[in-house]
Design an enzyme around this catalytic site. Structure first.
Site, PDB file in Angstrom:
ATOM      1  N   ASP A  63       0.858  -1.177   0.000  1.00 54.87           N
ATOM      2  CA  ASP A  63       0.000   0.000   0.000  1.00 54.87           C
ATOM      3  C   ASP A  63       0.899   1.234   0.000  1.00 54.87           C
ATOM      4  OD1 ASP A  63      -2.860   0.973   0.372  1.00 54.87           O
ATOM      5  OD2 ASP A  63      -1.834   2.045   1.996  1.00 54.87           O
ATOM      6  N   ASN A  71      -1.483  12.994  -5.349  1.00 53.58           N
ATOM      7  CA  ASN A  71      -2.546  13.450  -6.250  1.00 53.58           C
ATOM      8  C   ASN A  71      -2.948  14.892  -5.953  1.00 53.58           C
ATOM      9  OD1 ASN A  71      -2.927  11.249  -7.953  1.00 53.58           O
ATOM     10  ND2 ASN A  71      -4.391  10.273  -6.592  1.00 53.58           N
ATOM     11  N   HIS A  76      -3.360  14.280 -10.741  1.00 50.62           N
ATOM     12  CA  HIS A  76      -3.616  12.861 -10.976  1.00 50.62           C
ATOM     13  C   HIS A  76      -2.645  12.230 -11.967  1.00 50.62           C
ATOM     14  CE1 HIS A  76      -7.108  12.381  -8.437  1.00 50.62           C
ATOM     15  NE2 HIS A  76      -7.470  13.596  -8.819  1.00 50.62           N
ATOM     16  N   ASP A  80      -0.720   8.840 -11.323  1.00 50.34           N
ATOM     17  CA  ASP A  80      -0.678   7.732 -12.282  1.00 50.34           C
ATOM     18  C   ASP A  80       0.760   7.300 -12.547  1.00 50.34           C
ATOM     19  OD1 ASP A  80      -3.430   7.867 -12.434  1.00 50.34           O
ATOM     20  OD2 ASP A  80      -3.474   8.730 -14.457  1.00 50.34           O
ATOM     21  N   ASP A 106      -4.382   2.498  -4.634  1.00 46.22           N
ATOM     22  CA  ASP A 106      -2.928   2.425  -4.455  1.00 46.22           C
ATOM     23  C   ASP A 106      -2.516   1.135  -3.747  1.00 46.22           C
ATOM     24  OD1 ASP A 106      -3.997   3.074  -1.983  1.00 46.22           O
ATOM     25  OD2 ASP A 106      -2.388   4.455  -1.462  1.00 46.22           O
TER      26      ASP A 106
END
Length: 183
Positions: A63, A71, A76, A80, A106
């Protein structure tokens, strides 16, 4: 060419094309479009087979720590880029001895047939924590990793392995960033 042969062959050709499209569609459903990793559905059946077959198998959950901040701060597209980099790093770490998946958001998972055939958990943690470069920015990355060895499970099922790895991952998060623990 005989029109009867052609007339008989066209439906078969149509079904072959249709079947090929369905196979591609199913494969794409089992792959995350951003990372190219297996999705939960595509990974689970393979992971169950590997866990049942390999007595030294280990299941990992990963995680990303503070991913929302990436973000929120960088956008974003930067998030990504971090997800794609994490996917590559996890896949490279597994090598030919396992498979990785993006479970969603994530969160990632992997199964390896034997941790001794990988660079090791410390190396995984180091590589996952490497910054990611995106549009001239250096994005800090940190991940919490939990894992479960098949040999340490009372019943070697994927459900039990994921549960143990999840508990270990959250224990790692509780000890601060850059931690790896197991059960």
């Amino acid at each position: 060419m005989d029109t009867h042969v052609l007339a008989a062959g066209l439906p078969a050709l149509g079904w072959a094309v249709h079947g090929g499209l369905l196979v591609r569609r199913l494969a794409s459903v089992r792959r995350d479009p951003l990372t190219g990793l297996h999705t939960r559905a595509g990974w689970t059946a393979r992971a169950e087979r590997l866990l049942a077959k390999h007595p030294h198998a280990a299941v990992l959950l990963v995680d990303l720590d503070d991913f929302k901040a990436i973000n929120d701060t960088h956008g974003h597209a930067a998030g990504d880029a971090v997800l794609a980099a994490t996917a590559r790093r996890l896949t490279d770490w597994c090598g030919h001895h396992g498979i990785a998946a993006r479970l969603g958001g994530d969160e990632f998972a992997a199964i390896v047939t034997d941790l001794a055939r990988t660079p090791g958990l410390f190396a995984l943690r180091i590589t996952l924590d490497e910054p990611v470069r995106h549009n001239g920015s250096v994005l800090p990355v940190s991940a919490s990793v939990g894992h479960a060895h098949r040999a340490h499970l009372p019943v070697p099922t994927l459900t039990d392995a994921l549960s143990k790895a999840d508990a270990a991952m959250y224990a790692a998060k509780g000890h601060g960033r850059r931690n790896t623990t197991h059960h």
